[in-house]
Design a protein around this motif. Structure first.
Motif, PDB file in Angstrom:
ATOM      1  N   GLY A 124       0.813  -1.197   0.000  1.00 27.21           N
ATOM      2  CA  GLY A 124       0.000   0.000   0.000  1.00 27.21           C
ATOM      3  C   GLY A 124       0.852   1.253   0.000  1.00 27.21           C
ATOM      4  O   GLY A 124       1.871   1.311   0.686  1.00 27.21           O
ATOM      5  N   VAL A 125       0.428   2.240  -0.760  1.00 30.41           N
ATOM      6  CA  VAL A 125       1.153   3.504  -0.873  1.00 30.41           C
ATOM      7  C   VAL A 125       0.377   4.634  -0.215  1.00 30.41           C
ATOM      8  O   VAL A 125       0.915   5.378   0.608  1.00 30.41           O
ATOM      9  CB  VAL A 125       1.412   3.842  -2.355  1.00 30.41           C
ATOM     10  CG1 VAL A 125       2.046   5.219  -2.490  1.00 30.41           C
ATOM     11  CG2 VAL A 125       2.284   2.772  -2.997  1.00 30.41           C
ATOM     12  N   TYR A 183      -4.108   8.572   4.071  1.00 32.57           N
ATOM     13  CA  TYR A 183      -3.041   7.828   4.736  1.00 32.57           C
ATOM     14  C   TYR A 183      -1.917   7.583   3.734  1.00 32.57           C
ATOM     15  O   TYR A 183      -2.166   7.460   2.533  1.00 32.57           O
ATOM     16  CB  TYR A 183      -3.561   6.493   5.284  1.00 32.57           C
ATOM     17  CG  TYR A 183      -4.628   6.668   6.329  1.00 32.57           C
ATOM     18  CD1 TYR A 183      -5.977   6.697   5.971  1.00 32.57           C
ATOM     19  CD2 TYR A 183      -4.296   6.836   7.674  1.00 32.57           C
ATOM     20  CE1 TYR A 183      -6.957   6.883   6.911  1.00 32.57           C
ATOM     21  CE2 TYR A 183      -5.279   7.020   8.619  1.00 32.57           C
ATOM     22  CZ  TYR A 183      -6.613   7.044   8.237  1.00 32.57           C
ATOM     23  OH  TYR A 183      -7.582   7.240   9.185  1.00 32.57           O
ATOM     24  N   TYR A 184      -0.693   7.517   4.276  1.00 34.29           N
ATOM     25  CA  TYR A 184       0.474   7.306   3.429  1.00 34.29           C
ATOM     26  C   TYR A 184       1.407   6.281   4.063  1.00 34.29           C
ATOM     27  O   TYR A 184       1.572   6.244   5.282  1.00 34.29           O
ATOM     28  CB  TYR A 184       1.250   8.612   3.238  1.00 34.29           C
ATOM     29  CG  TYR A 184       0.471   9.686   2.510  1.00 34.29           C
ATOM     30  CD1 TYR A 184      -0.284  10.615   3.210  1.00 34.29           C
ATOM     31  CD2 TYR A 184       0.495   9.746   1.123  1.00 34.29           C
ATOM     32  CE1 TYR A 184      -1.005  11.587   2.538  1.00 34.29           C
ATOM     33  CE2 TYR A 184      -0.225  10.718   0.440  1.00 34.29           C
ATOM     34  CZ  TYR A 184      -0.970  11.637   1.165  1.00 34.29           C
ATOM     35  OH  TYR A 184      -1.682  12.591   0.493  1.00 34.29           O
ATOM     36  N   LYS A 195       5.798   9.333   2.556  1.00 30.51           N
ATOM     37  CA  LYS A 195       5.336  10.534   3.269  1.00 30.51           C
ATOM     38  C   LYS A 195       6.216  11.728   2.939  1.00 30.51           C
ATOM     39  O   LYS A 195       7.446  11.631   2.933  1.00 30.51           O
ATOM     40  CB  LYS A 195       5.340  10.282   4.779  1.00 30.51           C
ATOM     41  CG  LYS A 195       4.149   9.521   5.284  1.00 30.51           C
ATOM     42  CD  LYS A 195       4.210   9.338   6.793  1.00 30.51           C
ATOM     43  CE  LYS A 195       3.038   8.522   7.282  1.00 30.51           C
ATOM     44  NZ  LYS A 195       3.125   8.255   8.744  1.00 30.51           N
ATOM     45  N   GLY A 196       5.578  12.832   2.661  1.00 21.57           N
ATOM     46  CA  GLY A 196       6.309  14.044   2.327  1.00 21.57           C
ATOM     47  C   GLY A 196       6.681  14.150   0.857  1.00 21.57           C
ATOM     48  O   GLY A 196       7.113  15.210   0.402  1.00 21.57           O
ATOM     49  N   ARG A 197       6.509  13.056   0.117  1.00 22.21           N
ATOM     50  CA  ARG A 197       6.836  13.082  -1.316  1.00 22.21           C
ATOM     51  C   ARG A 197       5.604  12.872  -2.200  1.00 22.21           C
ATOM     52  O   ARG A 197       5.533  13.427  -3.297  1.00 22.21           O
ATOM     53  CB  ARG A 197       7.867  11.990  -1.642  1.00 22.21           C
ATOM     54  CG  ARG A 197       9.173  12.127  -0.889  1.00 22.21           C
ATOM     55  CD  ARG A 197      10.212  11.150  -1.411  1.00 22.21           C
ATOM     56  NE  ARG A 197       9.824   9.758  -1.225  1.00 22.21           N
ATOM     57  CZ  ARG A 197       9.711   8.870  -2.217  1.00 22.21           C
ATOM     58  NH1 ARG A 197       9.956   9.232  -3.467  1.00 22.21           N
ATOM     59  NH2 ARG A 197       9.363   7.616  -1.954  1.00 22.21           N
ATOM     60  N   PHE A 198       4.673  12.059  -1.741  1.00 23.30           N
ATOM     61  CA  PHE A 198       3.460  11.757  -2.499  1.00 23.30           C
ATOM     62  C   PHE A 198       2.268  12.467  -1.878  1.00 23.30           C
ATOM     63  O   PHE A 198       2.217  12.655  -0.657  1.00 23.30           O
ATOM     64  CB  PHE A 198       3.191  10.255  -2.514  1.00 23.30           C
ATOM     65  CG  PHE A 198       4.156   9.426  -3.314  1.00 23.30           C
ATOM     66  CD1 PHE A 198       5.356   9.953  -3.798  1.00 23.30           C
ATOM     67  CD2 PHE A 198       3.881   8.095  -3.566  1.00 23.30           C
ATOM     68  CE1 PHE A 198       6.247   9.188  -4.515  1.00 23.30           C
ATOM     69  CE2 PHE A 198       4.760   7.299  -4.299  1.00 23.30           C
ATOM     70  CZ  PHE A 198       5.940   7.855  -4.768  1.00 23.30           C
ATOM     71  N   ALA A 199       1.309  12.817  -2.721  1.00 22.07           N
ATOM     72  CA  ALA A 199       0.081  13.443  -2.229  1.00 22.07           C
ATOM     73  C   ALA A 199      -1.103  12.885  -3.012  1.00 22.07           C
ATOM     74  O   ALA A 199      -1.088  12.903  -4.251  1.00 22.07           O
ATOM     75  CB  ALA A 199       0.152  14.957  -2.381  1.00 22.07           C
ATOM     76  N   ILE A 200      -2.099  12.418  -2.282  1.00 26.14           N
ATOM     77  CA  ILE A 200      -3.305  11.882  -2.915  1.00 26.14           C
ATOM     78  C   ILE A 200      -4.395  12.940  -2.858  1.00 26.14           C
ATOM     79  O   ILE A 200      -4.498  13.690  -1.884  1.00 26.14           O
ATOM     80  CB  ILE A 200      -3.757  10.575  -2.213  1.00 26.14           C
ATOM     81  CG1 ILE A 200      -4.818   9.848  -3.034  1.00 26.14           C
ATOM     82  CG2 ILE A 200      -4.242  10.842  -0.786  1.00 26.14           C
ATOM     83  CD1 ILE A 200      -5.105   8.430  -2.521  1.00 26.14           C
ATOM     84  N   VAL A 210      -9.347  10.135  -8.780  1.00 18.79           N
ATOM     85  CA  VAL A 210      -8.416  10.250  -7.663  1.00 18.79           C
ATOM     86  C   VAL A 210      -7.006  10.263  -8.249  1.00 18.79           C
ATOM     87  O   VAL A 210      -6.677   9.418  -9.092  1.00 18.79           O
ATOM     88  CB  VAL A 210      -8.566   9.097  -6.669  1.00 18.79           C
ATOM     89  CG1 VAL A 210      -7.482   9.152  -5.601  1.00 18.79           C
ATOM     90  CG2 VAL A 210      -9.949   9.139  -6.019  1.00 18.79           C
ATOM     91  N   SER A 211      -6.202  11.210  -7.802  1.00 18.07           N
ATOM     92  CA  SER A 211      -4.851  11.357  -8.348  1.00 18.07           C
ATOM     93  C   SER A 211      -3.805  11.125  -7.277  1.00 18.07           C
ATOM     94  O   SER A 211      -4.065  11.303  -6.075  1.00 18.07           O
ATOM     95  CB  SER A 211      -4.685  12.757  -8.932  1.00 18.07           C
ATOM     96  OG  SER A 211      -5.567  12.967 -10.022  1.00 18.07           O
ATOM     97  N   LEU A 212      -2.641  10.722  -7.738  1.00 13.18           N
ATOM     98  CA  LEU A 212      -1.496  10.545  -6.844  1.00 13.18           C
ATOM     99  C   LEU A 212      -0.342  11.341  -7.426  1.00 13.18           C
ATOM    100  O   LEU A 212       0.219  10.976  -8.468  1.00 13.18           O
ATOM    101  CB  LEU A 212      -1.115   9.071  -6.723  1.00 13.18           C
ATOM    102  CG  LEU A 212      -0.003   8.766  -5.724  1.00 13.18           C
ATOM    103  CD1 LEU A 212      -0.487   9.014  -4.286  1.00 13.18           C
ATOM    104  CD2 LEU A 212       0.488   7.331  -5.870  1.00 13.18           C
ATOM    105  N   GLN A 213      -0.023  12.459  -6.783  1.00 17.47           N
ATOM    106  CA  GLN A 213       1.099  13.285  -7.196  1.00 17.47           C
ATOM    107  C   GLN A 213       2.359  12.738  -6.536  1.00 17.47           C
ATOM    108  O   GLN A 213       2.426  12.648  -5.306  1.00 17.47           O
ATOM    109  CB  GLN A 213       0.884  14.738  -6.790  1.00 17.47           C
ATOM    110  CG  GLN A 213       2.032  15.664  -7.131  1.00 17.47           C
ATOM    111  CD  GLN A 213       2.226  15.826  -8.639  1.00 17.47           C
ATOM    112  OE1 GLN A 213       1.254  15.940  -9.369  1.00 17.47           O
ATOM    113  NE2 GLN A 213       3.474  15.837  -9.087  1.00 17.47           N
ATOM    114  N   MET A 214       3.330  12.374  -7.354  1.00 17.48           N
ATOM    115  CA  MET A 214       4.549  11.760  -6.843  1.00 17.48           C
ATOM    116  C   MET A 214       5.733  12.672  -7.163  1.00 17.48           C
ATOM    117  O   MET A 214       6.035  12.913  -8.334  1.00 17.48           O
ATOM    118  CB  MET A 214       4.749  10.379  -7.476  1.00 17.48           C
ATOM    119  CG  MET A 214       3.552   9.455  -7.315  1.00 17.48           C
ATOM    120  SD  MET A 214       3.860   7.786  -7.901  1.00 17.48           S
ATOM    121  CE  MET A 214       4.118   8.084  -9.641  1.00 17.48           C
ATOM    122  N   ASN A 215       6.361  13.179  -6.123  1.00 17.49           N
ATOM    123  CA  ASN A 215       7.502  14.075  -6.266  1.00 17.49           C
ATOM    124  C   ASN A 215       8.757  13.425  -5.687  1.00 17.49           C
ATOM    125  O   ASN A 215       8.681  12.449  -4.944  1.00 17.49           O
ATOM    126  CB  ASN A 215       7.230  15.393  -5.551  1.00 17.49           C
ATOM    127  CG  ASN A 215       6.016  16.113  -6.092  1.00 17.49           C
ATOM    128  OD1 ASN A 215       5.741  16.094  -7.301  1.00 17.49           O
ATOM    129  ND2 ASN A 215       5.276  16.773  -5.218  1.00 17.49           N
TER     130      ASN A 215
END
Length: 125
Positions: free
Chosen positions: A47-48, A59-60, A65-70, A79-84
Motif C-alpha cells: 500500500g502507498v 493515509y500514506y 510521506k512528504g513526497r506523495f500526495a493523494i 483520484v490522483s497521486l502526485q509523486m515528487n
C-alpha cells in the motif's frame, strides 16, 4: 459494476515527478475508499496511499510521506497521486483499488475488491 482506469505512468529521472490518475465509475454507494498500491518485480504488492471520499481522510506509507500526495476530484470521479522527488525504489506497477467503505486502509489488500489494470512507473537515469 465498478471500473477503475489508471493513467499517467512513465519513465522519469530520479528526483522527478509524475502524476497518476484513477478514473472511477460504477459505484452504487455515495461514499467509497480509493487506495494506491504498487508492486515491484519480485516483491509483494504494498500500500502507498489511500483516501476516503466520506471524510477526506488520507493515509500514506512511511516510504512516501512528504513526497506523495493523494487528492480527489469528486466532480470528475477521479483520484490522483502526485509523486515528487521520485527514487529508483519507487519503480513499480502502480494500481488503484476501490472499496465501497467509509474508511480507507493501505495495510490490507483484501480490503479492496475492485482493482485497476495498473500503470508502470520507472524511475531511472
Amino acid at each position: 459494476q465498478v471500473q477503475l482506469v489508471e493513467s499517467g505512468g512513465g519513465l522519469v529521472q530520479p528526483g522527478g515527478s509524475l502524476r497518476l490518475s484513477c478514473a472511477t465509475s460504477g459505484f452504487t454507494s455515495a461514499y467509497y475508499a480509493i487506495g494506491w498500491f504498487r508492486q515491484a518485480p519480485g516483491k509483494e504488492r504494498e500500500g502507498v496511499s489511500c483516501v476516503s471520499t466520506y471524510d477526506g481522510s488520507t493515509y500514506y506509507a512511511d516510504s512516501v510521506k512528504g513526497r506523495f500526495a493523494i487528492s480527489r476530484d469528486n466532480a470528475k470521479n477521479t483520484v490522483s497521486l502526485q509523486m515528487n522527488s521520485l527514487k529508483p525504489d519507487d519503480t513499480a506497477v502502480y494500481y488503484c483499488a476501490a472499496a465501497e467503505r467509509y474508511s480507507c486502509r493501505i495495510a490490507t489488500i483484501g480490503f479492496y475488491p475492485y482493482w485497476g489494470q495498473g500503470t508502470q512507473v520507472t524511475v531511472s537515469s
